[in-house]
Every structure is written in C-alpha cells, then in structure tokens.
Design an enzyme around this catalytic site. Structure first.
Site, PDB file in Angstrom:
ATOM      1  CE  LYS A  35       1.881  12.463   5.131  1.00  0.00           C
ATOM      2  NZ  LYS A  35       0.691  11.617   5.358  1.00  0.00           N
ATOM      3  NE  ARG A 128      -3.079   6.137   9.170  1.00  0.00           N
ATOM      4  CZ  ARG A 128      -2.362   6.977   8.451  1.00  0.00           C
ATOM      5  NH1 ARG A 128      -1.053   6.926   8.477  1.00  0.00           N
ATOM      6  NH2 ARG A 128      -2.956   7.882   7.688  1.00  0.00           N
TER       7      ARG A 128
HETATM    8  C1  LIG Z   1       0.323  11.238   4.152  1.00  0.00           C
HETATM    9  C2  LIG Z   1      -1.056  10.922   3.765  1.00  0.00           C
HETATM   10  C3  LIG Z   1      -1.393  10.806   2.404  1.00  0.00           C
HETATM   11  C4  LIG Z   1      -0.370  10.962   1.301  1.00  0.00           C
HETATM   12  O1  LIG Z   1       0.554   9.921   1.295  1.00  0.00           O
HETATM   13  P1  LIG Z   1       1.718   9.828   0.174  1.00  0.00           P
HETATM   14  O2  LIG Z   1       2.291   8.479   0.381  1.00  0.00           O
HETATM   15  O3  LIG Z   1       2.678  10.919   0.460  1.00  0.00           O
HETATM   16  O4  LIG Z   1       1.080   9.981  -1.155  1.00  0.00           O
HETATM   17  C5  LIG Z   1      -2.710  10.540   2.098  1.00  0.00           C
HETATM   18  N1  LIG Z   1      -3.647  10.367   3.057  1.00  0.00           N
HETATM   19  C6  LIG Z   1      -3.362  10.462   4.368  1.00  0.00           C
HETATM   20  C7  LIG Z   1      -4.440  10.266   5.372  1.00  0.00           C
HETATM   21  C8  LIG Z   1      -2.058  10.739   4.771  1.00  0.00           C
HETATM   22  O5  LIG Z   1      -1.776  10.839   6.078  1.00  0.00           O
END
Ligand SMILES: *Cc1c(COP(=O)(O)O)cnc(C)c1O
Length: 357
Positions: A35, A128
């Site tokens: 993302k 969350r």
């Molecule tokens: C963005 C996200 C991650 C990854 O997070 P990082 O901090 O970039 O490693 C993992 N799980 C979910 C549900 C996310 O939204």
C-alpha cells in the site's frame, strides 16, 4: 521530469533479503504489503519471487494492478460488503471480522465459482479491527467452516495502529494459543499472522512466541525502520526513496510576512520568528504530492519552512553549495511522503536498477 522519486532497487532488495532471511530462520513467512507504493507494478514485479507468501494491500484497486503476478493476493482492510464481488475477483484471501461480510463473500465466491481464503482478526487490545470477545471469534470460526466457498486459512491480529499498543510476548502468546486451539479443531496448518513490521523486533530478539508463523510488512522492507520503538532494523538500508524537486524561485525576503494576518493554505495560522532577511528557494512540489513534514533535505544546510499545495519553501541562507533556479534539490522521504507521492499522479518514478541478476 520533476518532481521525481528515485527508488534504489539494490537497497530495497537487500532489505527484503535481510528481513525475509531473519523471518524464515524463525519459521515466519512474510506478506509484502504494497500500500505504501500504491501497488506500483514495476516495483512489485521486481520483488515478486523473493519469497513472499502473499502480496497484500489495503485497497482492492491496488491488488488489481498486480493481477499479472502469480503470487497470491490478500486484502488487508476489512472488506466492504458493497465490494464483495471485486474482493473475490482480485484477492485470493482477505482479513475479516464480520459475519455479514463473510456471508457476502461466500455468496460472491459461489457466483464466481471460486474459493476465497479468510483470516479472522483478533483484537488483542489495540482496538482497531478484530474480534474482541473470544466467544464471538469461535462463533465466526464455525460459520466460516460451514460456508462452502470460503476457506478458513487462519487468524491474525493488528497492533500499534490505533491504540499504539506494542506486540509483546504476552499478547502474541494469546494469539498463538488461539491458533493451537484452531489446529486442534482440525484447521490444517493455520496461518497465525502476528502483525506488521511492528512485531519484527520480537523476531530480531528471538522472542516471537512459537506458533506465530506470518507477518505482514511494508515499512520494514521499504524503509528499514520499525514503529514499535521508532527504531531501525539491523542490517537494512534507510533511504531507498529519494524525492528530487526543481527550484523555481530564489529570493532574499524577510522572515516575517508583511500585512494583515488571516489564514494560510489549509486554514492554518502559522507562527513566524523574526530572523531578519533570509534567502529562500521555492521548489515545485507541494502538499498535493508529498507530506512536507516527512521530508529531510539531503543537504543539511537547507531548512524546510513549509509548503502549500504546489510550492515548498526552503531556507537556503546557510547553504554550503551554490543553488540556482532550475537546480534540483534532493530529499530523504518518510512514510507519509512516499505514500502521498505514489497515491497521486504528479510525481514521476524512476527505478535505479540493481546490477545483480
Ligand atoms: C498496513 C498494514 C500492515 C503493514 O504495516 P507496516 O507497518 O507497513 O508493516 C499490516 N497489516 C495491516 C492490516 C495493515 O493495514
């Protein structure tokens, strides 16, 4: 073409080799979370095949961009019922926490003659997404196992996102324990996904509870940093991404604005300090492209004063090298700056290839 982001693919691949090696040695598979770069295909394509169990993104539109890659895709954000058809079409699996949504996914999967994988989320205190009451989780487990077009792949959790709660041996042991119960109920080798880059410190310290066998990571791979302690991951490179922006004006001006004070761009009321006449440069990049507070000039003699939508103002009074209109200024980029640049269309991207094949 400017503004432009350059991506050092050698550093990026080094980071991935390093972190995947660390994880695989501890029996942990990884998902590459795309993302941050909005599923930008040229980069993901270059990284595909480096040992990821899934390519994961929070937006179905980004997963769709990756359709030519054979690695399975996973949707990270809890699906919208209104998107169930697209979720099933473009993702092999998704993270879930609502029975109504699971029913919609099962229906879409049946219509498309597919099986959709499901990871049920457990809330361990960050508040969350995910099941907070274990009883409700087990109810959902039963429901999913009844649904013919859904395949229960395992469970997962998300920490350090809303409540800033760190993954620890204690809370992740609870997840591992739920995972063991799931296996005892006949779910074959469940995925037990212990979080994001925030849990990598436990892997580095060899403290990740046994049973946690997956992490979903973006930040660690792309930036070499980890959020739980705002630290870096040993053996990784910072500054894979560089922003390059062009100077369009250089002038000496007072440091205090002149005239009646109203609001600045974005309805802000900035506060200025009188530092006399300063030399200022404007670079052609702004809040529509990047997040100015997440940029650091590579030249330490430059100071970022702020930005509006399209202009970023630099103080170059202390400059140690010469700058002229038309010159390019380079910046290191933090998460928020990279995210905005890849989300929008105005920043060009250039991959600097790594030489190893
Ligand atoms: C963005 C996200 C991650 C990854 O997070 P990082 O901090 O970039 O490693 C993992 N799980 C979910 C549900 C996310 O939204």
């Amino acid at each position: 073409m400017y503004p432009k982001i350059t991506v050092d693919m050698k550093k990026l691949k080094d980071n991935i080799l390093r972190i995947n090696h660390l994880c695989h040695d501890s029996g942990v598979n990884t998902m590459l979370v795309t993302k941050l770069i909005s599923g930008y295909l040229p980069i993901v394509q270059a990284l595909d095949g480096m040992g990821f169990e899934y390519l994961a993104d929070s937006r179905i539109e980004n997963l769709k961009k990756l359709q030519s890659l054979t690695t399975p895709k996973l949707l990270l954000r809890i699906p919208m019922i209104s998107q169930a058809d697209q979720v099933v079409r473009w993702a092999h699996a998704s993270l879930n926490s609502e029975i109504a949504t699971l029913r919609a996914l099962d229906r879409s999967a049946r219509n498309q003659n597919r099986i959709h994988g499901v990871i049920l989320m457990v809330d361990l205190g960050d508040l969350r997404e995910g099941y907070f009451e274990e009883e409700q989780l087990w109810h959902a487990v039963q429901e999913v196992r009844w649904m013919k077009n859904l395949d229960l792949l395992g469970i997962g959790t998300n920490l350090s996102c809303f409540g800033a709660i760190r993954p620890t041996v204690e809370n992740l042991s609870r997840l591992a324990e739920i995972g063991r119960k799931l296996q005892n109920q006949g779910v074959d080798r469940p995925i037990i996904s212990g979080g994001s880059t925030n849990a990598i410190y436990l892997v580095e310290q060899a403290k990740l509870p046994t049973g946690i066998n997956n992490l979903r990571m973006g930040e660690g791979f792309f930036l070499g940093t980890e959020p739980s302690f705002a630290g870096t991951i040993s053996g990784t490179h910072p500054n894979v991404f560089t922003l390059r922006a062009e100077i369009v004006e250089i002038k000496d001006k007072p440091s205090l604005p002149i005239g009646e004070v109203g609001f600045a761009a974005f309805r802000t009321k900035p506060v200025f300090e009188d530092r006399g006449i300063r030399t200022r440069a404007i670079v052609a990049v702004g809040k529509q492209d990047i997040e100015p507070t997440a940029l650091t000039p590579k030249d330490p003699s430059i100071e970022i004063l702020g930005a509006s939508s399209d202009h970023m103002i630099l103080d170059i009074t202390q400059r140690t090298s010469k700058y002229e209109v038309g010159d390019i200024v380079d910046f290191d980029m933090g998460y928020a700056a990279i995210l905005k640049a890849f989300t929008g269309n105005f920043v060009a991207k250039e991959l600097i290839p790594s030489n190893e094949k």
